[in-house]
Each structure stands twice: as C-alpha cells, then as structure tokens.
Write a protein that holds these residues in place. Structure first.
Motif, PDB file in Angstrom:
ATOM      1  N   ILE A 149       9.833  24.207  -6.269  1.00 38.49           N
ATOM      2  CA  ILE A 149       9.714  23.762  -4.880  1.00 38.49           C
ATOM      3  C   ILE A 149       9.148  22.341  -4.836  1.00 38.49           C
ATOM      4  CG2 ILE A 149       8.560  24.183  -2.667  1.00 38.49           C
ATOM      5  CD1 ILE A 149       8.539  27.169  -3.402  1.00 38.49           C
ATOM      6  N   LEU A 150       8.152  22.085  -5.678  1.00 43.22           N
ATOM      7  CA  LEU A 150       7.526  20.769  -5.701  1.00 43.22           C
ATOM      8  C   LEU A 150       8.465  19.693  -6.230  1.00 43.22           C
ATOM      9  CD1 LEU A 150       3.922  21.631  -6.968  1.00 43.22           C
ATOM     10  CD2 LEU A 150       4.632  20.997  -4.657  1.00 43.22           C
ATOM     11  N   GLN A 151       9.410  20.072  -7.089  1.00 43.58           N
ATOM     12  CA  GLN A 151      10.377  19.082  -7.560  1.00 43.58           C
ATOM     13  C   GLN A 151      11.116  18.440  -6.397  1.00 43.58           C
ATOM     14  OE1 GLN A 151      12.804  21.243 -10.354  1.00 43.58           O
ATOM     15  NE2 GLN A 151      11.353  21.026 -12.038  1.00 43.58           N
ATOM     16  N   TRP A 152      11.401  19.234  -5.383  1.00 47.34           N
ATOM     17  CA  TRP A 152      12.068  18.702  -4.190  1.00 47.34           C
ATOM     18  C   TRP A 152      11.060  18.107  -3.211  1.00 47.34           C
ATOM     19  CZ3 TRP A 152      16.998  17.648  -3.557  1.00 47.34           C
ATOM     20  CH2 TRP A 152      17.911  18.243  -4.448  1.00 47.34           C
ATOM     21  N   ALA A 153       9.875  18.705  -3.125  1.00 46.26           N
ATOM     22  CA  ALA A 153       8.892  18.250  -2.141  1.00 46.26           C
ATOM     23  C   ALA A 153       8.296  16.889  -2.487  1.00 46.26           C
ATOM     24  CB  ALA A 153       7.771  19.280  -2.004  1.00 46.26           C
ATOM     25  N   ILE A 154       8.041  16.623  -3.773  1.00 38.06           N
ATOM     26  CA  ILE A 154       7.358  15.377  -4.139  1.00 38.06           C
ATOM     27  C   ILE A 154       8.191  14.469  -5.053  1.00 38.06           C
ATOM     28  CG2 ILE A 154       5.109  16.462  -3.872  1.00 38.06           C
ATOM     29  CD1 ILE A 154       4.867  16.616  -6.902  1.00 38.06           C
ATOM     30  N   PHE A 155       9.444  14.838  -5.312  1.00 39.57           N
ATOM     31  CA  PHE A 155      10.275  13.956  -6.143  1.00 39.57           C
ATOM     32  C   PHE A 155      11.671  13.773  -5.546  1.00 39.57           C
ATOM     33  CE2 PHE A 155      12.848  12.611  -9.741  1.00 39.57           C
ATOM     34  CZ  PHE A 155      12.059  11.618 -10.288  1.00 39.57           C
ATOM     35  N   TYR A 156      12.535  14.762  -5.684  1.00 37.31           N
ATOM     36  CA  TYR A 156      13.906  14.618  -5.200  1.00 37.31           C
ATOM     37  C   TYR A 156      13.969  14.366  -3.693  1.00 37.31           C
ATOM     38  CZ  TYR A 156      15.376  16.473  -9.736  1.00 37.31           C
ATOM     39  OH  TYR A 156      15.566  16.667 -11.078  1.00 37.31           O
ATOM     40  N   GLY A 157      13.177  15.123  -2.926  1.00 35.97           N
ATOM     41  CA  GLY A 157      13.204  14.988  -1.468  1.00 35.97           C
ATOM     42  C   GLY A 157      12.857  13.586  -1.001  1.00 35.97           C
ATOM     43  N   PRO A 158      11.685  13.040  -1.401  1.00 34.49           N
ATOM     44  CA  PRO A 158      11.332  11.679  -1.005  1.00 34.49           C
ATOM     45  C   PRO A 158      12.351  10.638  -1.464  1.00 34.49           C
ATOM     46  CG  PRO A 158       9.397  12.810  -1.821  1.00 34.49           C
ATOM     47  CD  PRO A 158      10.568  13.715  -2.101  1.00 34.49           C
ATOM     48  N   ILE A 159      12.871  10.805  -2.687  1.00 34.76           N
ATOM     49  CA  ILE A 159      13.816   9.821  -3.196  1.00 34.76           C
ATOM     50  C   ILE A 159      15.111   9.825  -2.379  1.00 34.76           C
ATOM     51  CG2 ILE A 159      15.362   9.313  -5.142  1.00 34.76           C
ATOM     52  CD1 ILE A 159      13.042   9.925  -7.003  1.00 34.76           C
ATOM     53  N   TRP A 160      15.640  11.011  -2.068  1.00 34.90           N
ATOM     54  CA  TRP A 160      16.868  11.079  -1.262  1.00 34.90           C
ATOM     55  C   TRP A 160      16.621  10.563   0.151  1.00 34.90           C
ATOM     56  CZ3 TRP A 160      21.664  11.118  -2.544  1.00 34.90           C
ATOM     57  CH2 TRP A 160      22.067  11.672  -3.762  1.00 34.90           C
TER      58      TRP A 160
ATOM     59  N   PHE B  78       0.816  -1.210   0.000  1.00 36.37           N
ATOM     60  CA  PHE B  78       0.000   0.000   0.000  1.00 36.37           C
ATOM     61  C   PHE B  78       0.855   1.267   0.000  1.00 36.37           C
ATOM     62  CE2 PHE B  78      -1.950   3.429   2.509  1.00 36.37           C
ATOM     63  CZ  PHE B  78      -3.040   3.726   1.699  1.00 36.37           C
ATOM     64  N   ILE B  79       1.943   1.271   0.769  1.00 36.12           N
ATOM     65  CA  ILE B  79       2.763   2.485   0.925  1.00 36.12           C
ATOM     66  C   ILE B  79       3.315   2.991  -0.412  1.00 36.12           C
ATOM     67  CG2 ILE B  79       4.878   3.412   1.941  1.00 36.12           C
ATOM     68  CD1 ILE B  79       4.295   1.712   4.407  1.00 36.12           C
ATOM     69  N   PRO B  80       3.930   2.143  -1.274  1.00 37.00           N
ATOM     70  CA  PRO B  80       4.396   2.650  -2.575  1.00 37.00           C
ATOM     71  C   PRO B  80       3.266   3.227  -3.423  1.00 37.00           C
ATOM     72  CG  PRO B  80       5.382   0.521  -2.103  1.00 37.00           C
ATOM     73  CD  PRO B  80       4.314   0.735  -1.076  1.00 37.00           C
ATOM     74  N   PHE B  81       2.108   2.549  -3.410  1.00 30.81           N
ATOM     75  CA  PHE B  81       0.953   3.051  -4.165  1.00 30.81           C
ATOM     76  C   PHE B  81       0.520   4.412  -3.620  1.00 30.81           C
ATOM     77  CE2 PHE B  81      -3.658   3.378  -4.872  1.00 30.81           C
ATOM     78  CZ  PHE B  81      -3.717   3.193  -6.249  1.00 30.81           C
ATOM     79  N   PHE B  82       0.505   4.547  -2.311  1.00 30.76           N
ATOM     80  CA  PHE B  82       0.130   5.803  -1.664  1.00 30.76           C
ATOM     81  C   PHE B  82       1.091   6.926  -2.057  1.00 30.76           C
ATOM     82  CE2 PHE B  82       0.619   8.774   1.893  1.00 30.76           C
ATOM     83  CZ  PHE B  82      -0.686   9.183   2.090  1.00 30.76           C
ATOM     84  N   MET B  83       2.402   6.632  -2.050  1.00 31.56           N
ATOM     85  CA  MET B  83       3.406   7.632  -2.408  1.00 31.56           C
ATOM     86  C   MET B  83       3.224   8.108  -3.846  1.00 31.56           C
ATOM     87  SD  MET B  83       5.454   8.396   0.111  1.00 31.56           S
ATOM     88  CE  MET B  83       6.979   8.963  -0.660  1.00 31.56           C
ATOM     89  N   TRP B  84       2.940   7.179  -4.746  1.00 30.95           N
ATOM     90  CA  TRP B  84       2.739   7.539  -6.152  1.00 30.95           C
ATOM     91  C   TRP B  84       1.502   8.429  -6.316  1.00 30.95           C
ATOM     92  CZ3 TRP B  84      -0.036   3.716  -9.895  1.00 30.95           C
ATOM     93  CH2 TRP B  84      -0.331   4.370 -11.089  1.00 30.95           C
ATOM     94  N   ILE B  85       0.370   7.967  -5.805  1.00 32.16           N
ATOM     95  CA  ILE B  85      -0.888   8.675  -6.007  1.00 32.16           C
ATOM     96  C   ILE B  85      -0.865  10.058  -5.355  1.00 32.16           C
ATOM     97  CG2 ILE B  85      -3.362   8.661  -5.559  1.00 32.16           C
ATOM     98  CD1 ILE B  85      -2.434   6.712  -7.736  1.00 32.16           C
ATOM     99  N   VAL B  86      -0.370  10.139  -4.125  1.00 32.59           N
ATOM    100  CA  VAL B  86      -0.371  11.412  -3.406  1.00 32.59           C
ATOM    101  C   VAL B  86       0.545  12.432  -4.078  1.00 32.59           C
ATOM    102  CG1 VAL B  86       0.317  12.545  -1.251  1.00 32.59           C
ATOM    103  CG2 VAL B  86      -1.053  10.469  -1.179  1.00 32.59           C
ATOM    104  N   THR B  87       1.757  12.016  -4.447  1.00 30.16           N
ATOM    105  CA  THR B  87       2.673  12.966  -5.105  1.00 30.16           C
ATOM    106  C   THR B  87       2.120  13.401  -6.460  1.00 30.16           C
ATOM    107  OG1 THR B  87       3.991  11.131  -6.033  1.00 30.16           O
ATOM    108  CG2 THR B  87       4.728  12.067  -3.935  1.00 30.16           C
ATOM    109  N   GLY B  88       1.474  12.476  -7.164  1.00 27.62           N
ATOM    110  CA  GLY B  88       0.869  12.831  -8.447  1.00 27.62           C
ATOM    111  C   GLY B  88      -0.278  13.817  -8.290  1.00 27.62           C
ATOM    112  N   ILE B  89      -1.115  13.600  -7.290  1.00 26.78           N
ATOM    113  CA  ILE B  89      -2.247  14.495  -7.046  1.00 26.78           C
ATOM    114  C   ILE B  89      -1.757  15.886  -6.634  1.00 26.78           C
ATOM    115  CG2 ILE B  89      -4.165  14.957  -5.466  1.00 26.78           C
ATOM    116  CD1 ILE B  89      -4.770  11.966  -5.490  1.00 26.78           C
ATOM    117  N   ILE B  90      -0.713  15.935  -5.821  1.00 26.85           N
ATOM    118  CA  ILE B  90      -0.150  17.233  -5.420  1.00 26.85           C
ATOM    119  C   ILE B  90       0.345  17.996  -6.651  1.00 26.85           C
ATOM    120  CG2 ILE B  90       1.751  18.369  -4.196  1.00 26.85           C
ATOM    121  CD1 ILE B  90       1.508  16.183  -2.061  1.00 26.85           C
ATOM    122  N   GLY B  91       1.034  17.291  -7.546  1.00 22.88           N
ATOM    123  CA  GLY B  91       1.506  17.927  -8.776  1.00 22.88           C
ATOM    124  C   GLY B  91       0.364  18.474  -9.609  1.00 22.88           C
ATOM    125  N   LEU B  92      -0.711  17.689  -9.713  1.00 26.79           N
ATOM    126  CA  LEU B  92      -1.885  18.146 -10.468  1.00 26.79           C
ATOM    127  C   LEU B  92      -2.558  19.328  -9.781  1.00 26.79           C
ATOM    128  CD1 LEU B  92      -3.562  14.758 -11.491  1.00 26.79           C
ATOM    129  CD2 LEU B  92      -2.566  16.437 -13.043  1.00 26.79           C
TER     130      LEU B  92
END
Length: 271
Positions: free
Chosen positions: A202-213, A146-160
């Motif tokens: 800002i979102l590039q770091w908040a929902i992509f680079y930040g979580p990945i690092w 569930f957690i990976p699915f949650f991370m994908w959907i939430v970060t995608g929705i934030i971007g939208l």
C-alpha cells in the motif's frame, strides 16, 4: 512491482537474473550520477548561472538526483547477507540499519520528481503570468526548494514508521519482509504473514508511485498550458505592425525561448 511480489521463486533463481539485478541498475545509476554531477558543477562554478532561478532549481534537482543515484548504485550492498535468501539471490554486506538508511535516502527520487514539477511551475510563472526573475526569486523560490525536500523527508519517515524499508531485488526499498511473505491485501496462499512492512504494498503507491504519477500529470498539464499560452501570444502579435509589433515580437521570442527550454529540460522526466 509484479516481479517483486511474485510467489514463484524458480523463475528468478537463475544466475543470469542475479547478475542482471546486480549490474543493470548500477550502470543506469552511474550514468545518472555523472550527468547530475556535471549539471550541479556547471551551476555552482558559474557566477552568472547561480544568479538565475531556473539554474538554481536545476542545481537542487541535480543534487537530489545525485543522492538517489548513489543509493541505486550501491545496489544490494547495504542489505544483510541473508536479505534475499528466500529467492536464491545474493544479499549484501550490510545490516538492517544500513538497509533502511539506503531506502530512506533513496526516497530522494520523489524529491527529484517534485523538482521537475517546480521547474514546470517556474516556466508557467514566466510565460503565463509574465512574472520577472526577481519577483520569483524574492517571493517564491524558497518554497520551491522546500517542497521537494519536504516530499523526500516525509515519505522517508512514513516508510520508516511502518517498518517498510527492507531488502528488495535491486536495493533496499519499500518492501515487506521476509521475502515471499503475505502482506496487506494479498492472498496468503500458504505464505507466512510479514514480520515487517506488512503495509508495504500500500505504501509503495502512497509514498512512491502515487506521488510520482500525480506529479507527471501536473507537469503535463502545466507544460500544455505554457505551450497554449505561447501559441496564443504569437497569434495576438500577428495583428500588430510597426514598433508595437517589434515590442510584442520580442516578448513572444522570450516566451518561446523559455517554453522551448522548459520542454528540453522536462523531456527526460517523461522518459
């Protein structure tokens, strides 16, 4: 990142850049797509592998990677034809809607990286906590998927939600629009303010680079702990003799095997 937010267009208007941006990501994406598809097929088609938690995690991770790889392989095709007009690069054959769709599904990459962390946690449970396969499957596996699915959907929705999924150089991603506009935290320098994706940098770091690092750091700590646990177990076993030594040796062998397997699976994650 620096290349995507550069204000100098002359350096990237040459035809070789256009060709590189169009071809190189597709080659890498195709290789990733083939590899992940093979792993998923191996697990789905093998009854014994389907019964193992770590194989099911690998299958889930591969499925997420397939989604991300397809998005990268599509490249600039889903974006509008004038999506990169300000940089002298060819756009695509899509619309704003197809561009946002590609960028949303492209966020599955965050889910893939999260699956790597889940895999590391599974190794920690087996080696450090001595949990059985059955216990992990019954109590923890559902939330592990569930957690990976949650991370994908939430970060995608934030971007939208922030209208930040727009044309970028390789494909549609978290990017201000139109190109070469002044986004949040940037010096305008004569550029117009962004019409969409004002907070994209800002979102590039908040929902992509930040979580990945953050996940890279977490995985590194977990795997270091797993390695330390195996070393500790080996040292403790060296003190025993006879049947007791044999039993502990079998336990140590299992721990070494799991730790080694985890290392091989996670090495591409660091690459």
């Amino acid at each position: 990142f620096l290349l995507q937010r550069t204000t100098t267009t002359d350096a990237i208007m040459a035809p070789n850049w256009d060709l590189a941006f169009a071809v190189v990501p597709r080659v890498a994406a195709f290789c990733s797509l083939i590899g992940s598809s093979f792993i998923a097929y191996e697990v789905i088609s093998d009854v014994k592998k389907r019964k193992k938690v770590y194989h099911r995690i690998m299958c889930g991770m591969s499925c997420f990677d397939i989604i991300g790889s397809i998005c990268y392989f599509l490249g600039r095709w889903p974006m509008p034809a004038d999506g990169l007009e300000g940089f002298g690069l060819s756009g695509g054959i899509g619309t704003d809607a197809t561009c946002k769709t590609q960028a949303f599904f492209g966020q599955a990459v965050v889910g893939t990286v999260t699956y790597n962390a889940v895999l590391a946690v599974q190794y920690f449970m087996i080696v450090n906590l001595s949990m059985s396969e059955t216990t992990i499957a019954k109590k923890y596996e559902k939330i592990m998927h569930f957690i990976p699915f949650f991370m994908w959907i939430v970060t995608g929705i934030i971007g939208l939600s922030f209208d930040s999924l727009n044309p970028a150089f390789f494909n549609c991603w978290i990017q201000p629009a139109p190109v070469n506009c002044a986004a949040a935290g940037e010096i305008p320098d004569g550029r117009p303010p962004c019409e969409r994706g004002y907070y994209a940098p800002i979102l590039q770091w908040a929902i992509f680079y930040g979580p990945i690092w953050a996940l890279i750091i977490i995985v590194t700590i977990i795997m270091a702990s797993v390695y330390a646990s195996v070393r500790k177990l080996e040292k403790a076993n060296s003190k025993y003799t006879g049947s007791q030594a044999s039993t502990r040796a079998q336990s140590a062998k299992r721990s070494r095997m799991v730790a080694k397997q985890g290392l091989w699976y996670l090495l591409p994650f660091y690459a």
